[in-house]
Design a protein around this motif. Structure first.
Motif, PDB file in Angstrom:
ATOM      1  N   GLN A  21      96.608  57.739  74.435  1.00  0.00           N
ATOM      2  CA  GLN A  21      96.859  56.616  73.521  1.00  0.00           C
ATOM      3  C   GLN A  21      95.907  56.669  72.323  1.00  0.00           C
ATOM      4  O   GLN A  21      96.301  56.419  71.184  1.00  0.00           O
ATOM      5  CB  GLN A  21      96.691  55.291  74.252  1.00  0.00           C
ATOM      6  N   PHE A  22      94.651  56.998  72.597  1.00  0.00           N
ATOM      7  CA  PHE A  22      93.650  57.094  71.540  1.00  0.00           C
ATOM      8  C   PHE A  22      94.024  58.204  70.550  1.00  0.00           C
ATOM      9  O   PHE A  22      93.997  57.994  69.337  1.00  0.00           O
ATOM     10  CB  PHE A  22      92.270  57.359  72.163  1.00  0.00           C
ATOM     11  N   ASN A  33      89.595  63.820  63.459  1.00  0.00           N
ATOM     12  CA  ASN A  33      89.051  64.130  64.780  1.00  0.00           C
ATOM     13  C   ASN A  33      88.603  62.859  65.490  1.00  0.00           C
ATOM     14  O   ASN A  33      88.498  61.796  64.887  1.00  0.00           O
ATOM     15  CB  ASN A  33      87.900  65.137  64.672  1.00  0.00           C
ATOM     16  N   ARG A  34      88.335  62.995  66.766  1.00  0.00           N
ATOM     17  CA  ARG A  34      87.926  61.856  67.596  1.00  0.00           C
ATOM     18  C   ARG A  34      86.575  61.292  67.157  1.00  0.00           C
ATOM     19  O   ARG A  34      86.354  60.084  67.224  1.00  0.00           O
ATOM     20  CB  ARG A  34      87.846  62.267  69.062  1.00  0.00           C
ATOM     21  N   SER A  35      85.674  62.158  66.726  1.00  0.00           N
ATOM     22  CA  SER A  35      84.329  61.692  66.353  1.00  0.00           C
ATOM     23  C   SER A  35      84.377  60.673  65.224  1.00  0.00           C
ATOM     24  O   SER A  35      83.674  59.656  65.267  1.00  0.00           O
ATOM     25  CB  SER A  35      83.442  62.869  65.959  1.00  0.00           C
ATOM     26  N   GLU A  36      85.182  60.941  64.200  1.00  0.00           N
ATOM     27  CA  GLU A  36      85.298  59.989  63.091  1.00  0.00           C
ATOM     28  C   GLU A  36      85.797  58.644  63.585  1.00  0.00           C
ATOM     29  O   GLU A  36      85.297  57.581  63.182  1.00  0.00           O
ATOM     30  CB  GLU A  36      86.261  60.527  62.025  1.00  0.00           C
ATOM     31  N   ALA A  37      86.789  58.665  64.451  1.00  0.00           N
ATOM     32  CA  ALA A  37      87.363  57.427  64.968  1.00  0.00           C
ATOM     33  C   ALA A  37      86.353  56.666  65.831  1.00  0.00           C
ATOM     34  O   ALA A  37      86.233  55.444  65.714  1.00  0.00           O
ATOM     35  CB  ALA A  37      88.628  57.726  65.767  1.00  0.00           C
ATOM     36  N   ASP A  40      83.825  54.937  63.636  1.00  0.00           N
ATOM     37  CA  ASP A  40      84.373  53.711  63.040  1.00  0.00           C
ATOM     38  C   ASP A  40      84.448  52.574  64.053  1.00  0.00           C
ATOM     39  O   ASP A  40      84.157  51.420  63.732  1.00  0.00           O
ATOM     40  CB  ASP A  40      85.761  53.972  62.441  1.00  0.00           C
ATOM     41  N   LEU A  41      84.840  52.885  65.282  1.00  0.00           N
ATOM     42  CA  LEU A  41      84.897  51.859  66.329  1.00  0.00           C
ATOM     43  C   LEU A  41      83.512  51.289  66.619  1.00  0.00           C
ATOM     44  O   LEU A  41      83.352  50.079  66.795  1.00  0.00           O
ATOM     45  CB  LEU A  41      85.514  52.438  67.605  1.00  0.00           C
ATOM     46  N   VAL A  42      82.509  52.149  66.659  1.00  0.00           N
ATOM     47  CA  VAL A  42      81.138  51.688  66.907  1.00  0.00           C
ATOM     48  C   VAL A  42      80.664  50.818  65.747  1.00  0.00           C
ATOM     49  O   VAL A  42      80.072  49.751  65.958  1.00  0.00           O
ATOM     50  CB  VAL A  42      80.196  52.886  67.161  1.00  0.00           C
ATOM     51  N   LEU A  47      79.479  45.104  63.962  1.00  0.00           N
ATOM     52  CA  LEU A  47      79.686  43.988  63.044  1.00  0.00           C
ATOM     53  C   LEU A  47      80.225  42.749  63.753  1.00  0.00           C
ATOM     54  O   LEU A  47      80.432  41.715  63.127  1.00  0.00           O
ATOM     55  CB  LEU A  47      80.652  44.392  61.915  1.00  0.00           C
ATOM     56  N   ALA A  48      80.443  42.839  65.055  1.00  0.00           N
ATOM     57  CA  ALA A  48      80.913  41.678  65.815  1.00  0.00           C
ATOM     58  C   ALA A  48      79.866  40.572  65.714  1.00  0.00           C
ATOM     59  O   ALA A  48      78.660  40.838  65.681  1.00  0.00           O
ATOM     60  CB  ALA A  48      81.150  42.069  67.266  1.00  0.00           C
ATOM     61  N   PRO A  49      80.322  39.321  65.672  1.00  0.00           N
ATOM     62  CA  PRO A  49      79.396  38.202  65.448  1.00  0.00           C
ATOM     63  C   PRO A  49      78.172  38.176  66.350  1.00  0.00           C
ATOM     64  O   PRO A  49      77.089  37.871  65.886  1.00  0.00           O
ATOM     65  CB  PRO A  49      80.285  36.975  65.699  1.00  0.00           C
ATOM     66  N   GLY A  50      78.284  38.534  67.604  1.00  0.00           N
ATOM     67  CA  GLY A  50      77.155  38.478  68.511  1.00  0.00           C
ATOM     68  C   GLY A  50      76.091  39.525  68.258  1.00  0.00           C
ATOM     69  O   GLY A  50      74.988  39.436  68.776  1.00  0.00           O
TER      70      GLY A  50
END
Length: 157
Positions: A21-22, A33-37, A40-42, A47-50
């Motif tokens: 799926q990823f 490639n997977r590393s770029e993705a 970005d996810l990290v 940046l999540a509020p917590g």
């Protein structure tokens, strides 16, 4: 990412169905490639509020939807935005229908002030939605910059 920063390799274990799926998502979004993705996810997770310290400088948006026919709500929103004029860079106002307006407020400032503005908007009668989204955190110490950026002030009339 800083160009001089060393890359660190590490392994990730995932169920086959999840990696499939990823990989499909990577193709659909144009990743090479997977590393770029994963990077970005990290970044997005950080940046999540917590995870953002309340005294950090940040930039983002406050998106709100409200009923402009509710008593003096447009005037109250305008007055509130004037109280936070140092944090507000721009606003976009759209008429969704006969009653509802969508507003996007571009903000930059200390996270605690941005959250305070969002919360003060959210509790107003007639506001159906108000969400702060932080899209950039300034990694430099905000104390060295202060709350104001005077270097461009002479350009604004």
């Amino acid at each position: 990412m800083n160009e001089k920063e060393a890359l660190v390799r590490f392994g990730i274990s995932m169920p086959q169905s999840l990696i499939e799926q990823f990989d499909a998502m990577l193709v659909s979004q144009g990743y090479d490639n997977r590393s770029e993705a994963v990077r970005d996810l990290v970044r997005r997770a950080l940046l999540a509020p917590g995870h953002i310290q309340t005294e950090q400088m940040a930039a983002g948006t406050i998106v709100l939807v409200y009923d402009h026919h509710v008593s003096d709500l447009p005037m109250v929103l305008t007055d509130l935005q004037h109280q936070y004029h140092q944090e507000i860079n721009s606003t976009l106002h759209i008429h969704l229908n006969q009653h509802q307006c969508l507003e996007v407020i571009v903000v930059r400032g200390i996270v605690s002030r941005l959250r305070d503005l969002q919360q003060r908007i959210q509790v107003l009668k007639g506001v159906g939605y108000a969400e702060l989204s932080v899209t950039h955190v300034d990694e430099t110490d905000h104390a060295e910059h202060g709350h104001h950026h005077h270097h461009d002030d002479h350009h604004h009339n």
